[in-house]
Design a protein around this motif. Structure first.
Motif, mmCIF file in Angstrom:
data_model
loop_
_atom_site.group_PDB
_atom_site.id
_atom_site.type_symbol
_atom_site.label_atom_id
_atom_site.label_comp_id
_atom_site.label_asym_id
_atom_site.label_seq_id
_atom_site.Cartn_x
_atom_site.Cartn_y
_atom_site.Cartn_z
ATOM 1 N N ASP A 209 35.510 15.859 -13.944
ATOM 2 C CA ASP A 209 36.365 16.182 -12.928
ATOM 3 C C ASP A 209 37.114 14.630 -12.499
ATOM 4 O O ASP A 209 38.263 14.703 -12.520
ATOM 5 C CB ASP A 209 36.045 16.933 -11.819
ATOM 6 C CG ASP A 209 35.712 18.387 -12.446
ATOM 7 O OD1 ASP A 209 36.112 18.756 -13.453
ATOM 8 O OD2 ASP A 209 34.709 18.813 -11.486
ATOM 9 N N ALA A 210 36.318 13.930 -12.230
ATOM 10 C CA ALA A 210 36.811 12.661 -11.747
ATOM 11 C C ALA A 210 37.655 11.647 -12.600
ATOM 12 O O ALA A 210 38.811 11.369 -12.599
ATOM 13 C CB ALA A 210 35.674 11.599 -11.353
ATOM 14 N N VAL A 211 37.333 11.746 -13.748
ATOM 15 C CA VAL A 211 38.098 11.317 -15.098
ATOM 16 C C VAL A 211 39.430 11.888 -15.049
ATOM 17 O O VAL A 211 40.434 11.215 -15.631
ATOM 18 C CB VAL A 211 37.216 11.254 -16.407
ATOM 19 C CG1 VAL A 211 38.040 10.970 -17.458
ATOM 20 C CG2 VAL A 211 36.007 10.270 -16.192
ATOM 21 N N ALA A 212 39.399 13.463 -15.245
ATOM 22 C CA ALA A 212 40.848 14.133 -15.252
ATOM 23 C C ALA A 212 41.765 13.670 -14.313
ATOM 24 O O ALA A 212 42.769 13.509 -14.353
ATOM 25 C CB ALA A 212 40.245 15.612 -15.416
ATOM 26 N N ARG A 213 41.048 13.517 -12.830
ATOM 27 C CA ARG A 213 41.801 13.146 -11.657
ATOM 28 C C ARG A 213 42.421 11.608 -12.118
ATOM 29 O O ARG A 213 43.789 11.350 -11.619
ATOM 30 C CB ARG A 213 41.121 13.216 -10.393
ATOM 31 C CG ARG A 213 40.886 14.650 -10.048
ATOM 32 C CD ARG A 213 40.255 14.570 -8.704
ATOM 33 N NE ARG A 213 39.306 13.941 -8.246
ATOM 34 C CZ ARG A 213 38.156 14.217 -8.287
ATOM 35 N NH1 ARG A 213 37.906 15.458 -8.837
ATOM 36 N NH2 ARG A 213 36.946 13.361 -8.190
#
Length: 454
Positions: A209-213
């Motif tokens: 999720d952090a990488v997607a953000r």
């Protein structure tokens, strides 16, 4: 051969948002094309996030451990089949190995690697607390070294629209185009601790999720087409080939490779060389899986101190490792692997193969080491020299243990002799991280030792 074009994301210093921006760029580009992710230096943590972003294993380019001559071939190998490469720098652009020798000044720096590859640098500038001074900073970096080309800049942590515009004008007045302006955004960074970021393996779905953000942020605030227009690479030589480095054994031994949240510090080239040497590599997570049937065991670095209670509770795995060692099968334990083989870590029971104890300490041991193998082992011949990297907060109660000899010798900063690590007939355990591409024959040596038990 013509190399894959690439861009280098560098910064004026650590803490400027370089990792977030580089990872986000990899993720944003991966939504369009095939991306090869790279990290300058010995860092293991950033490549884990790079791999999530690019959906392709993250790799390191380290000219100190692997030599300047191997950088181009390793880049060509790691970027094969891709459309573009993104390389994240280390620290500030010109920060490299600290040495008294003027010939080694800047060795291992982002600037050196970018120059070796002829790769353009996009400089991340954290503009908090400044405005027109951003231009002076970029001008200084752009003119500091004639072989390093600052092709673009990304403004990070901009305040108001007016603040962003003033900074943009100041930078572009130096002749360097601004390809992105990122405002002050919360909740897109990865949590950190004593040795840097929390690993992607530990974060699990939160890391995804952090990488997607991060990728969403780059798509919103960076001109990706402008970045693509800047991408180049001047290296035109052969690619590194693991099968050309080692001879395979006929026995095809099974080698277990510890992985998961505790033991995630492994270079991609390690498994490639093991395979080229004829081994069947089987990964397992000691927190959740049993030790597979194997003739050799490799325990990489990681963060056992963060999972010490869970690791200590896995008594079936501990017993299997003890049986493996008692059977005379080879073990290669690096940093976290060394800690797992001790009697205790922070007073929690470990494998107990090496008769001393480890504990977290306040002092950080960090730096490259020019080491020599003091005795023959399942990895090295006596007298063999390597350049490795040490990076840990833990310390040992005793530097010696019954039944073991020191693995390495080197000179400290003060010139004093240092003896480090533990070797027996079948175990090589040390704090020192060594890049396998720099010593491929040590990998073949270990596979041969395992093959004897096939």
């Amino acid at each position: 051969m013509v190399s894959v074009p690439g861009v280098c994301i560098a910064a004026t210093a650590s803490g400027t948002g370089k990792t977030t921006i580089a990872t986000g760029l990899m993720g944003a580009l991966a939504r369009r094309m095939r991306v090869a992710p790279f990290k300058v230096g010995p860092d293991y943590i950033d490549p884990g996030y790079h791999g999530l972003a690019a959906q392709r294993v993250g790799r390191n380019l380290d000219s100190v451990m692997c030599s300047r001559e191997r950088i181009g071939p390793l880049y060509a190998h790691g970027s094969a089949g891709c459309d573009i490469a993104v390389m994240e720098g280390v620290m500030g652009l010109f920060d490299g190995r600290i040495t008294d020798s003027p010939d080694d000044a800047g060795a291992g720096s982002t600037a050196e690697i970018a120059a070796l590859l002829g790769m353009p640098v996009i400089l991340v500038v954290d503009v908090r607390g400044m405005s027109q001074s951003a231009g002076a900073i970029v001008r200084g970096f752009a003119t500091h070294h004639p072989e390093v080309r600052i092709a673009g800049a990304i403004i990070n942590k901009a305040g108001t629209d007016r603040h962003a515009e003033v900074c943009r004008r100041a930078i572009e007045n130096t002749g360097v185009p601004v390809v992105g302006i990122i405002p002050r955004i919360d909740k897109v960074e990865v949590p950190s601790r004593h040795l840097g970021l929390v690993t992607a393996a530990e974060q699990g779905g939160a890391a995804v999720d952090a990488v997607a953000r991060m990728a969403d942020m780059i798509e919103s605030y960076v001109d990706i087409d402008a970045v693509l227009d800047l991408a180049t690479c001047h290296y035109d030589g052969p690619a590194w080939d693991p099968t050309a480095e080692v001879e395979p054994v006929a026995a095809a031994p099974r080698i277990a490779l510890a992985s998961g949240p505790v033991f995630s510090f492994a270079y991609a080239e390690h498994t490639e060389l093991l395979g080229a040497a004829g081994a069947q590599v089987v990964e397992f997570d000691p927190l959740h899986e049993e030790l597979p049937e194997c003739e050799g065991l490799i325990i990489p670095g990681g963060f056992p101190e963060e999972h010490v209670e869970e690791l200590a509770a896995r008594r079936s795995v501990t017993a299997a490792v003890q049986e493996h060692i008692a059977a005379g099968k080879p073990v290669h334990a690096e940093c976290a692997g060394l800690l797992w083989l001790l009697k205790t870590l922070d007073a929690h029971p470990m494998v107990g193969a090496i008769g001393t104890h480890g504990a977290m300490g306040r002092r950080l041991k960090l730096g490259y080491r020019e080491a020599v193998a003091l005795e023959p082992s399942v990895l090295y011949d006596a007298g063999q020299r390597v350049t490795g990297h040490e990076f840990h907060h833990t310390a040992l109660a005793e530097e010696t243990a019954t039944g073991f000899q020191p693995a390495w010798g080197w000179r400290g900063w003060d010139g004093a002799a240092v003896a480090e690590g533990f070797i027996s007939d079948t175990i090589h355990a040390s704090y020192l991280h060594v890049h396998p591409a720099s010593v491929p024959q040590s990998i073949a040596h270990f596979v041969r030792a395992a093959a004897a038990h096939r």
